[in-house]
Design a protein around this motif. Structure first.
Motif, PDB file in Angstrom:
ATOM      1  N   UNK A 152       0.818  -1.205   0.000  1.00  0.00           N
ATOM      2  CA  UNK A 152       0.000   0.000   0.000  1.00  0.00           C
ATOM      3  C   UNK A 152       0.850   1.252   0.000  1.00  0.00           C
ATOM      4  N   UNK A 153       1.857   1.275   0.862  1.00  0.00           N
ATOM      5  CA  UNK A 153       2.736   2.433   0.940  1.00  0.00           C
ATOM      6  C   UNK A 153       3.494   2.620  -0.370  1.00  0.00           C
ATOM      7  N   UNK A 154       4.103   1.551  -0.844  1.00  0.00           N
ATOM      8  CA  UNK A 154       4.917   1.618  -2.059  1.00  0.00           C
ATOM      9  C   UNK A 154       4.063   1.999  -3.274  1.00  0.00           C
ATOM     10  N   UNK A 155       2.884   1.452  -3.369  1.00  0.00           N
ATOM     11  CA  UNK A 155       2.002   1.775  -4.510  1.00  0.00           C
ATOM     12  C   UNK A 155       1.625   3.250  -4.506  1.00  0.00           C
ATOM     13  N   UNK A 156       1.263   3.757  -3.347  1.00  0.00           N
ATOM     14  CA  UNK A 156       0.917   5.174  -3.260  1.00  0.00           C
ATOM     15  C   UNK A 156       2.135   6.050  -3.539  1.00  0.00           C
ATOM     16  N   UNK A 157       3.279   5.652  -3.006  1.00  0.00           N
ATOM     17  CA  UNK A 157       4.497   6.426  -3.217  1.00  0.00           C
ATOM     18  C   UNK A 157       4.899   6.459  -4.686  1.00  0.00           C
ATOM     19  N   UNK A 158       4.916   5.297  -5.349  1.00  0.00           N
ATOM     20  CA  UNK A 158       5.350   5.258  -6.751  1.00  0.00           C
ATOM     21  C   UNK A 158       4.332   5.922  -7.681  1.00  0.00           C
ATOM     22  N   UNK A 159       3.097   6.075  -7.199  1.00  0.00           N
ATOM     23  CA  UNK A 159       2.077   6.773  -7.989  1.00  0.00           C
ATOM     24  C   UNK A 159       2.106   8.282  -7.738  1.00  0.00           C
ATOM     25  N   UNK A 160       2.990   8.727  -6.835  1.00  0.00           N
ATOM     26  CA  UNK A 160       3.098  10.150  -6.549  1.00  0.00           C
ATOM     27  C   UNK A 160       1.986  10.674  -5.657  1.00  0.00           C
ATOM     28  N   UNK A 161       1.418   9.818  -4.830  1.00  0.00           N
ATOM     29  CA  UNK A 161       0.255  10.191  -4.025  1.00  0.00           C
ATOM     30  C   UNK A 161       0.595  10.855  -2.693  1.00  0.00           C
ATOM     31  N   UNK A 162       1.857  10.868  -2.300  1.00  0.00           N
ATOM     32  CA  UNK A 162       2.227  11.450  -1.012  1.00  0.00           C
ATOM     33  C   UNK A 162       2.756  12.870  -1.222  1.00  0.00           C
ATOM     34  N   UNK A 163       1.906  13.854  -0.969  1.00  0.00           N
ATOM     35  CA  UNK A 163       2.312  15.240  -1.170  1.00  0.00           C
ATOM     36  C   UNK A 163       2.347  16.029   0.141  1.00  0.00           C
ATOM     37  N   UNK A 164       1.927  15.420   1.239  1.00  0.00           N
ATOM     38  CA  UNK A 164       1.938  16.137   2.511  1.00  0.00           C
ATOM     39  C   UNK A 164       3.381  16.383   2.948  1.00  0.00           C
ATOM     40  N   UNK A 165       3.570  17.378   3.794  1.00  0.00           N
ATOM     41  CA  UNK A 165       4.921  17.816   4.127  1.00  0.00           C
ATOM     42  C   UNK A 165       5.675  16.907   5.096  1.00  0.00           C
ATOM     43  N   UNK A 171       7.535   8.264   7.891  1.00  0.00           N
ATOM     44  CA  UNK A 171       6.228   7.628   7.742  1.00  0.00           C
ATOM     45  C   UNK A 171       6.372   6.145   7.401  1.00  0.00           C
ATOM     46  N   UNK A 172       7.315   5.828   6.513  1.00  0.00           N
ATOM     47  CA  UNK A 172       7.513   4.422   6.146  1.00  0.00           C
ATOM     48  C   UNK A 172       8.041   3.629   7.335  1.00  0.00           C
ATOM     49  N   UNK A 173       9.011   4.193   8.036  1.00  0.00           N
ATOM     50  CA  UNK A 173       9.553   3.508   9.211  1.00  0.00           C
ATOM     51  C   UNK A 173       8.459   3.246  10.239  1.00  0.00           C
ATOM     52  N   UNK A 174       7.578   4.200  10.444  1.00  0.00           N
ATOM     53  CA  UNK A 174       6.485   4.016  11.398  1.00  0.00           C
ATOM     54  C   UNK A 174       5.512   2.945  10.927  1.00  0.00           C
ATOM     55  N   UNK A 175       5.246   2.913   9.647  1.00  0.00           N
ATOM     56  CA  UNK A 175       4.356   1.875   9.114  1.00  0.00           C
ATOM     57  C   UNK A 175       4.966   0.491   9.344  1.00  0.00           C
TER      58      UNK A 175
END
Length: 189
Positions: A152-165, A171-175
């Protein structure tokens, strides 16, 4: 007679390279043949058309990801192995964003080779989970949790979905830490 040095592996590898190098272009046999310096009919000595090329790229991607995960887990156990696996998985997906979606599909039940390469990655995860004494259905459930969070994380990341600061690495380490905590406290063991 096939061109000297041209093999099925070389054709599939070049196809994978073209997919990643030109992510917005449709992969065609004509473009592949041109990049290899051969004519399209020469490709048919090595692959079964475009579907065969795509299958070959998918098998190669699954095998490569599996080998990457296995290597990342060597000499590691439990939390360290999960974190290393998660880091390797994310790194591989980020380096191969076009091929990555090919790795997440369930294997075709009628394709023994697809079954084999897909099973190799699952076995890596099962070996890591065995460190938590998760076996059988618990291992399947834990694998689904691990895969859901990482994918889920990787898919959102590679799709450019993470724009928050907020820091993406944190965030990944916490997940991943959340998955580790869940595995350490797994119920039903």
């Amino acid at each position: 007679m096939p061109r000297a040095g041209l093999t099925t592996d070389a054709v599939v590898a070049r196809g994978a390279y073209l997919l990643e190098a030109r992510p917005h272009d449709e992969l065609t046999l004509a473009a592949l043949a041109e990049s290899l310096g051969v004519r399209v009919p020469s490709l048919y000595k090595h692959i079964d058309g475009l579907p065969g090329l795509r299958r070959g790229i998918m098998l190669r991607a699954k095998a490569d990801l599996s080998a990457t995960l296995a290597e990342a887990c060597v000499g590691r156990a439990r939390d360290d192995a999960v974190r290393s696996l998660a880091t390797a998985y994310r790194s591989w997906a980020r380096q191969n964003p076009v091929q990555y979606p090919m790795t997440v599909r369930a294997p075709d039940p009628a394709d023994a080779e697809d079954q084999q390469v897909s099973d190799a990655a699952v076995q890596v995860v099962y070996r890591v989970l065995a460190g938590y004494r998760l076996l059988g259905d618990d291992a399947v459930d834990a694998t689904r949790l691990l895969r859901t969070v990482i994918h889920g994380f990787v898919s959102l990341e590679t799709a450019g979905a993470f724009a928050l600061s907020a820091d993406l690495e944190r965030s990944y380490e916490r997940a991943v830490d959340s998955v580790v905590s869940a595995l350490e406290n797994w119920k039903g063991r």
